[in-house]
Each structure stands twice: as structure tokens, then as C-alpha cells.
Scaffold this motif. Structure first.
Motif, mmCIF file in Angstrom:
data_model
loop_
_atom_site.group_PDB
_atom_site.id
_atom_site.type_symbol
_atom_site.label_atom_id
_atom_site.label_comp_id
_atom_site.label_asym_id
_atom_site.label_seq_id
_atom_site.Cartn_x
_atom_site.Cartn_y
_atom_site.Cartn_z
ATOM 1 N N GLN A 21 17.599 -35.750 11.458
ATOM 2 C CA GLN A 21 17.098 -37.079 11.359
ATOM 3 C C GLN A 21 15.489 -36.862 11.063
ATOM 4 O OE1 GLN A 21 18.856 -39.741 10.616
ATOM 5 N NE2 GLN A 21 17.227 -40.858 10.140
ATOM 6 N N SER A 22 14.725 -36.137 11.702
ATOM 7 C CA SER A 22 13.399 -36.063 11.862
ATOM 8 C C SER A 22 12.798 -35.212 10.631
ATOM 9 C CB SER A 22 12.897 -34.981 13.012
ATOM 10 O OG SER A 22 13.032 -33.877 12.920
ATOM 11 N N LEU A 23 13.691 -34.631 9.659
ATOM 12 C CA LEU A 23 13.245 -34.020 8.555
ATOM 13 C C LEU A 23 13.027 -34.884 7.528
ATOM 14 C CD1 LEU A 23 15.396 -30.803 8.670
ATOM 15 C CD2 LEU A 23 13.269 -30.817 9.315
ATOM 16 N N GLY A 24 13.609 -36.079 7.398
ATOM 17 C CA GLY A 24 13.539 -36.910 6.253
ATOM 18 C C GLY A 24 14.196 -38.205 6.323
ATOM 19 N N GLY A 25 14.702 -38.658 7.459
ATOM 20 C CA GLY A 25 15.104 -39.893 7.718
ATOM 21 C C GLY A 25 16.760 -39.891 7.148
ATOM 22 N N GLY A 26 17.346 -41.063 6.762
ATOM 23 C CA GLY A 26 18.675 -41.178 6.181
ATOM 24 C C GLY A 26 19.474 -41.719 7.368
ATOM 25 N N PRO A 27 20.847 -42.048 7.070
ATOM 26 C CA PRO A 27 21.642 -42.922 7.914
ATOM 27 C C PRO A 27 21.782 -42.455 9.281
ATOM 28 C CG PRO A 27 22.655 -42.474 5.699
ATOM 29 C CD PRO A 27 21.571 -41.467 5.632
ATOM 30 N N GLN A 28 21.575 -43.442 10.170
ATOM 31 C CA GLN A 28 21.709 -42.844 11.614
ATOM 32 C C GLN A 28 23.229 -43.202 12.122
ATOM 33 O OE1 GLN A 28 18.586 -44.525 14.008
ATOM 34 N NE2 GLN A 28 17.232 -43.763 12.822
ATOM 35 N N VAL A 29 23.242 -42.685 13.183
ATOM 36 C CA VAL A 29 24.989 -42.912 13.780
ATOM 37 C C VAL A 29 25.135 -44.358 14.366
ATOM 38 C CG1 VAL A 29 26.245 -42.300 15.924
ATOM 39 C CG2 VAL A 29 24.935 -40.554 14.797
ATOM 40 N N PRO A 30 25.908 -44.989 13.701
ATOM 41 C CA PRO A 30 26.379 -46.478 14.066
ATOM 42 C C PRO A 30 26.349 -46.745 15.595
ATOM 43 C CG PRO A 30 28.350 -45.460 13.128
ATOM 44 C CD PRO A 30 27.228 -44.506 13.283
ATOM 45 N N GLY A 31 26.015 -47.880 15.950
ATOM 46 C CA GLY A 31 26.226 -48.329 17.405
ATOM 47 C C GLY A 31 27.534 -48.877 17.505
#
Length: 269
Positions: free
Chosen positions: A127-137
Motif C-alpha cells: 500500500q505504501s508503494l502507490g496506494g490502491g484499494p484498501q482492506v474493507p472494514g
């Protein structure tokens, strides 16, 4: 001084100052964004140390295929910009690390070093390399909060062509296939929709909203919990298996009937 004053009065001087100011603002903004990326990803994952730990794990277990900086190689694609959700999906289902190259990575048991902590840490690093979709809550994937009826309509409109109406999966082209959804957790289903693994298209929040994704999850969970009171489910694949069973049972019945009739005639003669 006279020359400087002349340049200040030049018609293009105002434009030069404006361009310089914009360039400075851009450089300052970029510096802040780059400095904040690892921290933002770590906060999303839960620990500030996750990015550093994730990088160590990535170099040890993933870099041989994806490259030291996740830039990709001839063996595996780049991971820059795929987001934590893609990593969580691939690793939590056992698809990564891949055992053998092939048209599609199958679901399999987790590697000995893969656990909740290592998945979270590598996800934070990617995730730190370029963002993108994150794990949903938790609320985003809670099937109890979804509308299964509405989710069924969306699932039939977007998913049954590959996954079958009951999520039983099906064959695709070139050795690929749509997997069975019975083993997938609600989180994994959501992550698959936002990341588009294998041959699956990406259903971003513009195409299917987070609320609609939760409705689809509610439908999938409801269908796979249903019983088959009318008889055997036959994998819920559809008319193919039903036709095969009917043909086999019918042929066996005809053969047995022919044998019985022949035996009766012999007894009479």
C-alpha cells in the motif's frame, strides 16, 4: 539594478513569476505526499512498524518473482498501485505465494510463514508503494446489514455468467476458471470485486457502490447457506449435471428393463 528593473517590467515577467510559484507549490506538495505515504498505509494497517516489517518479508518471500521494489519481472506483474486489498486477497486465499506457474493461481492451504500478521505487514508495505484499494472494514462486508434481494439482482446482472447463479463457479477460456465462492469469506469477496483478480473485471465504487457490494455479499452468503429440500444439489451447477444424471439413470433403467424382459421370455420358453 536598471537591468533587473527592466526585466520586472517585461510583459512576460508576471507569467514567469506565476510559473515559478506553481512549481514551488508542486514540489512542496509532492514532498509532503511522499513523506506521508508509508505513514498513511501503516495507519490503515494498524501499526507504524508494519511497512518496515512488510518490506523485509516481501524481500525474503516475494521479491524473487515481483522484483526487489515490486516493480515486476517476466515472471510476475508489478504490485505498485494494486493496494492492500489485492495482497490480502491473494495471500489469505493461498493463491500467493504461487507454487507453480499456470493460467490461473488456484486456492490452496496457506504457506507456513503466512498468517494474519505477515499478511497485514506485506499489505501495508505494498500500500505504501502507490496506494490502491484498501482492506474493507467490518461494516462494509457485514452480510446482516445487506439486502439479499437487491444483491441477488446485482449478482445475476454482473456475475452469473462466470460464477453461476449459486456461486458454484465455471470454466473460462485458455485454462482459466471462475472459482467456487463457497470457501470465500465476505472480506475476500469484497476484495475480489475491487481488485479484479485473475480474469475477473474490476468493479470499482463507481460501477458498483460499497452498499451494493455488501448487498451482493448478503445474497452469496444466503444462497450458500440454503438447503436442497427437493433432493441432491448436484453441485448446483445447473442443467449439465442434471442432464448427465438423467441420462445415466435412464440408460441404466433401460438396460435393466431389457435384461428383465429377456430373462422372462427365456423362462416361458
Amino acid at each position: 539594478m536598471i537591468r533587473i528593473t527592466a526585466w520586472r517590467r517585461h510583459p512576460l515577467a508576471r507569467y514567469a513569476v506565476l510559473i515559478l510559484a506553481l512549481a514551488l507549490v508542486g514540489m512542496v506538495y509532492a514532498a509532503f505526499v511522499q513523506a506521508g505515504k508509508p505513514a498513511d498505509a501503516a495507519m490503515a494497517a494498524g501499526k507504524v512498524d508494519d511497512v518496515a516489517e512488510g518490506k523485509s518479508l516481501f524481500v525474503a518471500h516475494c521479491a524473487s518473482c515481483h522484483g526487489l521494489n515490486a516493480e515486476g519481472t517476466n515472471t510476475a506483474p508489478t504490485l505498485i498501485g494494486v493496494g492492500a486489498a489485492a495482497v490480502d486477497f491473494q495471500m489469505s486465499t493461498g493463491r500467493m505465494p504461487a507454487a507453480n506457474p499456470g493460467p490461473q493461481a488456484p486456492r490452496k492451504p496457506l504457506a507456513p510463514w503466512v498468517n494474519e500478521d505477515s499478511i497485514r505487514q506485506i499489505s501495508a508495505y505494498v500500500q505504501s508503494l502507490g496506494g490502491g484499494p484498501q482492506v474493507p472494514g467490518a461494516e462494509q462486508v457485514d452480510a446482516k446489514l445487506g439486502d439479499a434481494g437487491r444483491g441477488g439482482e446485482l449478482f445475476r446482472a454482473n456475475c452469473i455468467q462466470c460464477h453461476n447463479w449459486a456461486g458454484a463457479g465455471g470454466a473460462l477460456t485458455q485454462g482459466k476458471y471462475a472459482p467456487n465462492l463457497n470457501s470465500s469469506s465476505p472480506t475476500q469477496i469484497y476484495e475480489a470485486m475491487v481488485t479484479g483478480p485473475q480474469a475477473m473485471p474490476v468493479f470499482n465504487d463507481t460501477t458498483i457502490t460499497p452498499e451494493e457490494k455488501r448487498d451482493m455479499i448478503a445474497y452469496i452468503v444466503q444462497v450458500r447457506e440454503q438447503k436442497d429440500p427437493g433432493g441432491f444439489g448436484l453441485g448446483r451447477i445447473g442443467p449439465v449435471t442434471e442432464g448427465i444424471v438423467a441420462w445415466v439413470v435412464g440408460m441404466v433403467a433401460l438396460v435393466l428393463a431389457a435384461i428383465w424382459i429377456t430373462a422372462k421370455k427365456r423362462q416361458k420358453s
